[in-house]
Design an enzyme around this catalytic site. Sequence first.
Site, PDB file in Angstrom:
ATOM      1  NE  ARG A 177      -4.999   3.126  -5.393  1.00 28.66           N
ATOM      2  CZ  ARG A 177      -5.234   2.931  -6.081  1.00 28.66           C
ATOM      3  NH1 ARG A 177      -5.041   1.546  -7.240  1.00 28.66           N
ATOM      4  NH2 ARG A 177      -6.243   3.169  -6.939  1.00 28.66           N
TER       5      ARG A 177
ATOM      6  CG  ASP B 212      -7.324  -9.001 -11.405  1.00 27.42           C
ATOM      7  OD1 ASP B 212      -8.236  -7.638 -12.559  1.00 27.42           O
ATOM      8  OD2 ASP B 212      -6.570  -7.812 -10.614  1.00 27.42           O
TER       9      ASP B 212
END
Length: 272
Positions: A38, A144
């Site tokens: 990532r 979030d």
Amino acid sequence: MAKEFLLTDQEFELIAKMVYEACGIVLGSHKREMVYSRLARRIRALNLASFAQYITYLDQHKRDEFSHFINAITTNLTSFFREPYHFDFLRETLIPQILERNKSSRRVRIWSAGCSTGEEPYTIAMTLADKFPSNWDVKILATDLDSNVLAKASAGEYAENSITGLDNGLKKRFFLRNKQSGLFKVRPELRDKIYFKRLNLLQEWPMKGEFDVIFCRNVVIYFDQPTKELLFQRYAAQLCSQGHLFLGHSESMNKTQTEFVALGKTMYRKVL
């Protein structure tokens, strides 16, 4: 096969420490490949040559890069009506209770904590649709940590393969298809019930009122035990009397906790 970038033990440990301090997520050694893949995307995007350079860049450009760093690490996997027994319980048990309990205030508040790309709060909104009289104040808060997925959630647009699990009645009622893009957009009357906000669960919570139900599913699995216990205490304080908390299918509370009664299938009711 040699990797494109070198990630030393010291660099991985430093990255894990930064992630833990920022959002409480524990990155054990088994997450090393995930971290590599990532963050390698960020290294390429920034035209850097190594993880060492990226760590230096992150330190020098924290204001601009840190959100990209956290967004890259956090996992977002969701779908409409995921773990459907929670929505069955909401529809068949909790909504009748809330109608009776809140009949004087005519107010309903539900929080989707860790809403990812929005499938969960939109599923909640679909479950609540037509269940409350028009003069009731019904709102869903969706939060979030990842600003990228939050933007997607707020836009409310999904590819056809994302809604294949919905029956045709729900698709027709709650989604509009864009013939040019092929995307399905959530209808305004559903979208208007939801307020999307970025929130780090380990920092201050700006919400003042109490919630009837909190969904925090597949979120605490990334935290260590002390952080989990702290979050459960904070959720209990944020819930109304007899309010409910839903966790993910692989999550549970310590049996020594006193704030909640376990109802089975990762559903909990506040004790007082």
